[in-house]
Design a protein around this motif. Sequence first.
Motif, short mmCIF file in Angstrom:
data_model
loop_
_atom_site.label_atom_id
_atom_site.label_comp_id
_atom_site.label_asym_id
_atom_site.label_seq_id
_atom_site.Cartn_x
_atom_site.Cartn_y
_atom_site.Cartn_z
N GLN A 11 -7.47 -11.24 5.50
CA GLN A 11 -6.40 -12.21 5.25
C GLN A 11 -4.82 -11.56 5.12
O GLN A 11 -3.84 -11.92 4.78
CB GLN A 11 -6.89 -13.35 4.14
CG GLN A 11 -7.73 -13.83 4.46
CD GLN A 11 -8.38 -14.59 2.74
OE1 GLN A 11 -8.30 -14.37 1.83
NE2 GLN A 11 -8.88 -16.00 3.32
N ILE A 12 -4.59 -10.28 3.68
CA ILE A 12 -3.65 -9.52 3.19
C ILE A 12 -3.29 -9.25 4.87
O ILE A 12 -1.66 -9.20 5.27
CB ILE A 12 -3.81 -8.42 3.01
CG1 ILE A 12 -4.42 -9.33 1.20
CG2 ILE A 12 -2.47 -7.37 2.68
CD1 ILE A 12 -4.95 -7.68 0.89
N ALA A 13 -4.24 -8.63 6.56
CA ALA A 13 -3.91 -8.51 7.61
C ALA A 13 -3.09 -9.35 8.56
O ALA A 13 -2.14 -9.30 8.56
CB ALA A 13 -4.84 -7.70 8.40
N LEU A 16 0.31 -9.71 7.27
CA LEU A 16 1.01 -9.11 7.67
C LEU A 16 2.23 -8.83 8.35
O LEU A 16 2.76 -9.11 9.09
CB LEU A 16 0.89 -7.82 7.09
CG LEU A 16 1.16 -7.43 5.15
CD1 LEU A 16 0.12 -5.36 5.08
CD2 LEU A 16 2.38 -7.14 4.90
N ALA A 17 0.91 -9.80 9.73
CA ALA A 17 1.10 -9.16 10.87
C ALA A 17 1.56 -10.50 10.84
O ALA A 17 3.04 -11.02 12.04
CB ALA A 17 -0.56 -10.02 11.67
N LYS A 50 -7.73 0.15 3.88
CA LYS A 50 -8.71 -1.17 5.65
C LYS A 50 -7.28 -2.21 6.25
O LYS A 50 -7.57 -2.13 7.19
CB LYS A 50 -9.17 -1.64 4.36
CG LYS A 50 -11.18 -1.58 4.11
CD LYS A 50 -11.64 -2.35 3.48
CE LYS A 50 -12.70 -1.02 2.39
NZ LYS A 50 -13.70 -2.63 2.12
N VAL A 51 -6.40 -2.45 5.50
CA VAL A 51 -5.78 -3.13 6.05
C VAL A 51 -5.06 -2.75 7.05
O VAL A 51 -5.10 -2.60 8.01
CB VAL A 51 -4.85 -3.94 4.73
CG1 VAL A 51 -3.40 -4.78 5.28
CG2 VAL A 51 -5.55 -4.96 3.90
N HIS A 52 -4.46 -1.12 6.62
CA HIS A 52 -3.50 -0.02 7.65
C HIS A 52 -4.67 -0.70 9.02
O HIS A 52 -3.80 -0.30 9.65
CB HIS A 52 -3.54 0.93 7.39
CG HIS A 52 -1.53 0.94 6.18
ND1 HIS A 52 -1.41 -0.29 6.29
CD2 HIS A 52 -2.06 0.99 4.51
CE1 HIS A 52 0.23 -0.14 5.25
NE2 HIS A 52 -0.85 1.03 4.88
N VAL A 53 -5.59 0.42 8.48
CA VAL A 53 -7.18 0.41 10.16
C VAL A 53 -7.01 -0.73 10.89
O VAL A 53 -6.70 -1.41 12.15
CB VAL A 53 -7.86 0.54 9.57
CG1 VAL A 53 -9.08 0.50 10.67
CG2 VAL A 53 -8.32 1.77 8.40
N VAL A 54 -6.59 -1.97 10.05
CA VAL A 54 -6.40 -3.24 10.47
C VAL A 54 -5.28 -3.99 11.64
O VAL A 54 -5.58 -3.86 12.69
CB VAL A 54 -7.14 -4.57 9.95
CG1 VAL A 54 -7.16 -6.06 11.28
CG2 VAL A 54 -8.49 -4.89 9.64
N LEU A 60 -0.18 -2.62 15.57
CA LEU A 60 1.23 -3.48 14.96
C LEU A 60 1.52 -2.35 14.63
O LEU A 60 3.74 -2.84 14.26
CB LEU A 60 1.25 -4.78 13.98
CG LEU A 60 -0.02 -6.13 15.23
CD1 LEU A 60 -0.15 -7.14 13.86
CD2 LEU A 60 1.45 -6.87 15.65
N THR A 61 0.95 -1.42 14.17
CA THR A 61 1.99 -0.07 13.13
C THR A 61 1.23 0.70 13.76
O THR A 61 0.82 0.79 14.60
CB THR A 61 1.13 -0.57 11.82
OG1 THR A 61 -0.24 -0.36 12.04
CG2 THR A 61 2.01 -1.75 10.95
N TYR A 62 1.84 2.07 13.04
CA TYR A 62 1.88 3.31 13.12
C TYR A 62 2.35 4.06 12.29
O TYR A 62 2.98 3.31 11.81
CB TYR A 62 2.24 4.25 15.13
CG TYR A 62 3.57 3.66 14.50
CD1 TYR A 62 4.18 5.09 14.14
CD2 TYR A 62 4.63 2.79 14.49
CE1 TYR A 62 5.42 4.98 14.27
CE2 TYR A 62 6.12 2.79 14.88
CZ TYR A 62 6.77 3.61 14.26
OH TYR A 62 8.68 4.09 14.36
#
Length: 76
Positions: A11-13, A16-17, A50-54, A60-62
């Motif tokens: 849900q957090i991912a 942020l998306a 875990k959010v950063h991995v998703v 969407l990120t690096y």
Amino acid sequence: MTPARRMTYEQIADDLAARIAAGEYPPHTKLPSIQELASLYSVSPGTVTKVHVVLRERRLTYGIPGGGVFVEGPDD
């Protein structure tokens, strides 16, 4: 804005998306730190990891080692 209820890392991912898509975090801008996001969402730093991995899996990120996590640009 602080979320009213505890959110899962998925849900957090998603949140942020949506913020990235809305332009709150434009391309090549740095996302808040792990500690800042953990505080914002009232979760552990491990959950934010875990959010950063998703977000990376969704392209969407690096990350830059020692530099943080950034929003991908349209041509990246």
